[in-house]
Write a protein that holds these residues in place. Structure first.
Motif, PDB file in Angstrom:
ATOM      1  N   ARG A 182      15.338  -6.101  -5.966  1.00 47.77           N
ATOM      2  CA  ARG A 182      16.684  -5.665  -6.352  1.00 47.77           C
ATOM      3  C   ARG A 182      17.208  -4.550  -5.455  1.00 47.77           C
ATOM      4  NH1 ARG A 182      17.535  -2.306 -10.630  1.00 47.77           N
ATOM      5  NH2 ARG A 182      15.418  -2.700 -11.414  1.00 47.77           N
ATOM      6  N   SER A 183      16.296  -3.819  -4.828  1.00 48.28           N
ATOM      7  CA  SER A 183      16.721  -2.754  -3.907  1.00 48.28           C
ATOM      8  C   SER A 183      17.188  -3.311  -2.570  1.00 48.28           C
ATOM      9  CB  SER A 183      15.563  -1.777  -3.669  1.00 48.28           C
ATOM     10  OG  SER A 183      14.587  -2.352  -2.807  1.00 48.28           O
ATOM     11  N   GLY A 184      17.037  -4.624  -2.370  1.00 42.18           N
ATOM     12  CA  GLY A 184      17.473  -5.252  -1.129  1.00 42.18           C
ATOM     13  C   GLY A 184      16.351  -5.510  -0.145  1.00 42.18           C
ATOM     14  N   ALA A 185      15.115  -5.251  -0.549  1.00 43.62           N
ATOM     15  CA  ALA A 185      13.977  -5.390   0.359  1.00 43.62           C
ATOM     16  C   ALA A 185      13.649  -6.848   0.634  1.00 43.62           C
ATOM     17  CB  ALA A 185      12.756  -4.694  -0.230  1.00 43.62           C
ATOM     18  N   SER A 186      13.113  -7.090   1.825  1.00 44.45           N
ATOM     19  CA  SER A 186      12.538  -8.397   2.145  1.00 44.45           C
ATOM     20  C   SER A 186      11.056  -8.266   2.480  1.00 44.45           C
ATOM     21  CB  SER A 186      13.280  -9.038   3.318  1.00 44.45           C
ATOM     22  OG  SER A 186      13.225  -8.199   4.468  1.00 44.45           O
ATOM     23  N   LYS A 187      10.671  -7.116   3.063  1.00 41.89           N
ATOM     24  CA  LYS A 187       9.267  -6.821   3.345  1.00 41.89           C
ATOM     25  C   LYS A 187       9.029  -5.360   3.016  1.00 41.89           C
ATOM     26  CE  LYS A 187       5.642  -7.045   6.892  1.00 41.89           C
ATOM     27  NZ  LYS A 187       5.316  -7.349   8.310  1.00 41.89           N
ATOM     28  N   VAL A 188       8.049  -5.066   2.181  1.00 49.06           N
ATOM     29  CA  VAL A 188       7.862  -3.697   1.705  1.00 49.06           C
ATOM     30  C   VAL A 188       6.599  -3.080   2.285  1.00 49.06           C
ATOM     31  CG1 VAL A 188       9.137  -4.122  -0.425  1.00 49.06           C
ATOM     32  CG2 VAL A 188       6.670  -4.451  -0.394  1.00 49.06           C
ATOM     33  N   PHE A 189       6.673  -1.805   2.514  1.00 46.39           N
ATOM     34  CA  PHE A 189       5.567  -1.002   3.026  1.00 46.39           C
ATOM     35  C   PHE A 189       4.885  -0.371   1.811  1.00 46.39           C
ATOM     36  CE2 PHE A 189       3.920   2.711   5.579  1.00 46.39           C
ATOM     37  CZ  PHE A 189       3.257   1.967   6.559  1.00 46.39           C
ATOM     38  N   VAL A 190       3.719  -0.882   1.455  1.00 49.67           N
ATOM     39  CA  VAL A 190       3.019  -0.428   0.264  1.00 49.67           C
ATOM     40  C   VAL A 190       2.139   0.761   0.632  1.00 49.67           C
ATOM     41  CG1 VAL A 190       1.402  -1.045  -1.569  1.00 49.67           C
ATOM     42  CG2 VAL A 190       3.037  -2.745  -0.711  1.00 49.67           C
ATOM     43  N   VAL A 191       2.445   1.922   0.058  1.00 51.48           N
ATOM     44  CA  VAL A 191       1.705   3.155   0.342  1.00 51.48           C
ATOM     45  C   VAL A 191       0.814   3.469  -0.856  1.00 51.48           C
ATOM     46  CG1 VAL A 191       1.879   5.580   1.011  1.00 51.48           C
ATOM     47  CG2 VAL A 191       3.627   3.944   1.762  1.00 51.48           C
ATOM     48  N   THR A 192      -0.462   3.671  -0.594  1.00 50.33           N
ATOM     49  CA  THR A 192      -1.428   3.909  -1.667  1.00 50.33           C
ATOM     50  C   THR A 192      -2.612   4.664  -1.095  1.00 50.33           C
ATOM     51  OG1 THR A 192      -2.673   2.802  -3.421  1.00 50.33           O
ATOM     52  CG2 THR A 192      -2.567   1.666  -1.305  1.00 50.33           C
ATOM     53  N   ASP A 193      -3.709   4.738  -1.834  1.00 51.47           N
ATOM     54  CA  ASP A 193      -4.941   5.323  -1.288  1.00 51.47           C
ATOM     55  C   ASP A 193      -6.132   4.488  -1.737  1.00 51.47           C
ATOM     56  OD1 ASP A 193      -5.849   6.213  -3.863  1.00 51.47           O
ATOM     57  OD2 ASP A 193      -4.677   8.041  -3.659  1.00 51.47           O
ATOM     58  N   ARG A 194      -7.293   4.804  -1.187  1.00 51.40           N
ATOM     59  CA  ARG A 194      -8.476   3.979  -1.424  1.00 51.40           C
ATOM     60  C   ARG A 194      -8.880   3.951  -2.900  1.00 51.40           C
ATOM     61  NH1 ARG A 194      -8.724   0.636   2.805  1.00 51.40           N
ATOM     62  NH2 ARG A 194      -8.619   1.766   4.793  1.00 51.40           N
ATOM     63  N   GLY A 195      -8.787   5.097  -3.559  1.00 47.35           N
ATOM     64  CA  GLY A 195      -9.170   5.150  -4.963  1.00 47.35           C
ATOM     65  C   GLY A 195      -8.324   4.245  -5.834  1.00 47.35           C
ATOM     66  N   VAL A 196      -7.030   4.220  -5.589  1.00 45.96           N
ATOM     67  CA  VAL A 196      -6.129   3.373  -6.372  1.00 45.96           C
ATOM     68  C   VAL A 196      -6.413   1.900  -6.079  1.00 45.96           C
ATOM     69  CG1 VAL A 196      -3.716   2.791  -6.818  1.00 45.96           C
ATOM     70  CG2 VAL A 196      -4.369   5.173  -6.484  1.00 45.96           C
ATOM     71  N   MET A 197      -6.718   1.597  -4.825  1.00 45.10           N
ATOM     72  CA  MET A 197      -7.050   0.217  -4.483  1.00 45.10           C
ATOM     73  C   MET A 197      -8.324  -0.230  -5.202  1.00 45.10           C
ATOM     74  SD  MET A 197      -6.062   0.050  -0.426  1.00 45.10           S
ATOM     75  CE  MET A 197      -6.277  -1.727  -0.326  1.00 45.10           C
ATOM     76  N   GLU A 198      -9.328   0.661  -5.229  1.00 50.90           N
ATOM     77  CA  GLU A 198     -10.582   0.324  -5.906  1.00 50.90           C
ATOM     78  C   GLU A 198     -10.384   0.150  -7.409  1.00 50.90           C
ATOM     79  OE1 GLU A 198     -13.228   3.442  -4.814  1.00 50.90           O
ATOM     80  OE2 GLU A 198     -13.364   2.804  -2.715  1.00 50.90           O
ATOM     81  N   ALA A 199      -9.412   0.852  -7.983  1.00 53.00           N
ATOM     82  CA  ALA A 199      -9.137   0.733  -9.419  1.00 53.00           C
ATOM     83  C   ALA A 199      -8.460  -0.588  -9.773  1.00 53.00           C
ATOM     84  CB  ALA A 199      -8.277   1.901  -9.889  1.00 53.00           C
ATOM     85  N   GLY A 200      -7.955  -1.310  -8.777  1.00 53.10           N
ATOM     86  CA  GLY A 200      -7.358  -2.621  -9.021  1.00 53.10           C
ATOM     87  C   GLY A 200      -5.855  -2.647  -9.201  1.00 53.10           C
ATOM     88  N   TRP A 201      -5.207  -1.481  -9.196  1.00 56.26           N
ATOM     89  CA  TRP A 201      -3.770  -1.457  -9.462  1.00 56.26           C
ATOM     90  C   TRP A 201      -2.960  -2.023  -8.303  1.00 56.26           C
ATOM     91  CZ3 TRP A 201      -3.671  -1.373 -14.250  1.00 56.26           C
ATOM     92  CH2 TRP A 201      -4.432  -0.489 -15.019  1.00 56.26           C
ATOM     93  N   VAL A 202      -3.440  -1.864  -7.089  1.00 53.00           N
ATOM     94  CA  VAL A 202      -2.701  -2.391  -5.938  1.00 53.00           C
ATOM     95  C   VAL A 202      -2.700  -3.920  -5.967  1.00 53.00           C
ATOM     96  CG1 VAL A 202      -2.607  -2.522  -3.416  1.00 53.00           C
ATOM     97  CG2 VAL A 202      -3.129  -0.349  -4.542  1.00 53.00           C
TER      98      VAL A 202
END
Length: 383
Positions: free
Chosen positions: A27-47
């Motif tokens: 809805r913001s008009g995006a077609s390709k998004v830059f996902v910014v996160t960290d390793r801990g959040v990725m390991e938690a499964g939320w990404v």
């Protein structure tokens, strides 16, 4: 009453709100998004969950996760290069304050050019930023609704405060379920960060009735639920109320700014790479004691928001002092009651930290004027 601007992003709040992240980015008009996160959040499964919803919305993405606690200027520079190479046209954050502030800085430099130091201070961004959608995984920083980005200058070993309404994200997606994977220590530290935001914004020289409502509700919720949230990590009711507290505090300080406490914690965090919330827990009671002569009536209101235990703890004339003691006791109860020397700060650094704090934009709205001697004395009391 003076006319003031009050700004918030679109807010989506509630259990399961993460499912809205793909639709929101599209809805913001995006077609390709830059996902910014960290390793801990990725390991938690939320990404992985977020990527599922991005794919369902028909969006392509690129992931950037090379971020540490207290994000550094060189990490931002790497992120800017990655973003410009990626062909992305929007940013999505899944993470705590570090990924959120990093994403803001990446968006700023990718569109405005220059270096981070060029934007240190207030209102130095001139070109619009790409759309940003932020889903926080902690309850404390309020970065998902604020006009702040705090980045460590690794050469000067201090945190730069970059403040501009251009940094306020387009959409904040606050899902309390994302808080359940935090450790007890992180829950405690981020909770004290939210408390410091609420108290400092409530007594700020730039406070208004609109910010006061949010600040006092944050204080009420933190004293009602932080202890439960720390020691019962899967308590979804406590996590939900702490998510709301962080949101309220974030809205308050984004619009009212902060004070001497944050001007000082930024210096300690930049030097020692300590967790921002833990540093706030050490310094906040001492800053409150310094500010007491300038805002006794407001401290009395803070004490009332803390609840019946604080109100019943002594005669009415000591109400403001009880607010300070309650902050100190809460920090101890959730096992954050240390002093600055315990985290490795050396006495010979206090003078330099004090001088640097005088240049922090947060000091401008402190309710009581503080000079170099005042700041150093507060540091010494917390040492």
């Amino acid at each position: 009453m003076n006319i003031r601007k009050f700004v918030t992003p679109e807010i989506i709040f509630g259990q399961g709100a993460l499912s809205q992240i793909g639709e929101s980015a599209a809805r913001s008009g995006a077609s390709k998004v830059f996902v910014v996160t960290d390793r801990g959040v990725m390991e938690a499964g939320w990404v992985d969950q977020a990527l599922h919803y991005l794919r369902a919305a028909g969006l392509d993405f690129e992931i950037f996760s090379d971020i540490t606690s207290n994000p550094k200027d060189f990490e931002v520079a790497e992120g800017v290069s990655h973003y410009l190479r990626s062909g992305c046209d929007a940013l999505v954050v899944v993470g705590g304050g570090s990924p959120a502030d990093t994403a803001k800085a990446i968006a700023m430099l990718a569109t405005n050019g220059g270096t981070l130091r060029d934007f240190e201070g207030i209102n130095k961004i001139h070109l619009p930023l790409p759309p940003m959608v932020i889903a926080p995984t902690t309850a404390g920083t309020g970065s998902e609704v604020s006009q702040f980005a705090i980045i460590v200058d690794h050469q000067r070993r201090l945190k730069m405060s970059i403040i501009s309404k251009s940094l306020i994200p387009d959409i904040a997606i606050i899902d309390p379920e994302l808080l359940t994977t935090k450790s007890p220590r992180l829950a405690a530290a981020t909770g004290m960060d939210a408390l410091s935001h609420a108290i400092e914004s409530y007594v700020s020289l730039a406070a208004t009735p609109l910010t006061d409502i949010h600040a006092l509700n944050a204080i009420r919720l933190i004293f009602g639920y932080l202890h439960r949230c720390v020691f019962h990590r899967q308590d979804l009711e406590a996590n939900t109320h702490m998510a709301m507290a962080s949101l309220n505090a974030g809205i308050a300080f984004s619009n009212a700014i902060l004070g001497a406490g944050h001007a000082m914690t930024h210096q300690v965090d930049g030097l020692l790479d300590t967790h921002h919330g833990e540093t706030n827990a050490m310094l906040l009671p001492h800053v409150m004691e310094f500010n007491l002569p300038a805002c006794r009536a407001k401290y009395e209101e803070i004490a009332r928001a803390m609840g019946p235990e604080v109100l019943a703890a002594g005669p009415p004339e000591t109400l403001a002092e009880r607010a300070i003691n309650a902050v100190r006791q809460l920090a101890c109860d959730i096992r954050l009651g240390r002093n600055l020397s315990a985290v490795g700060l050396q006495a010979e650094s206090l003078r330099t930290l004090s001088r640097n704090a005088l240049n922090d934009a947060c000091l401008v709205t402190n309710p009581r004027h503080a000079d170099l001697v005042d700041i150093q004395r507060i540091f010494e009391k917390a040492f």
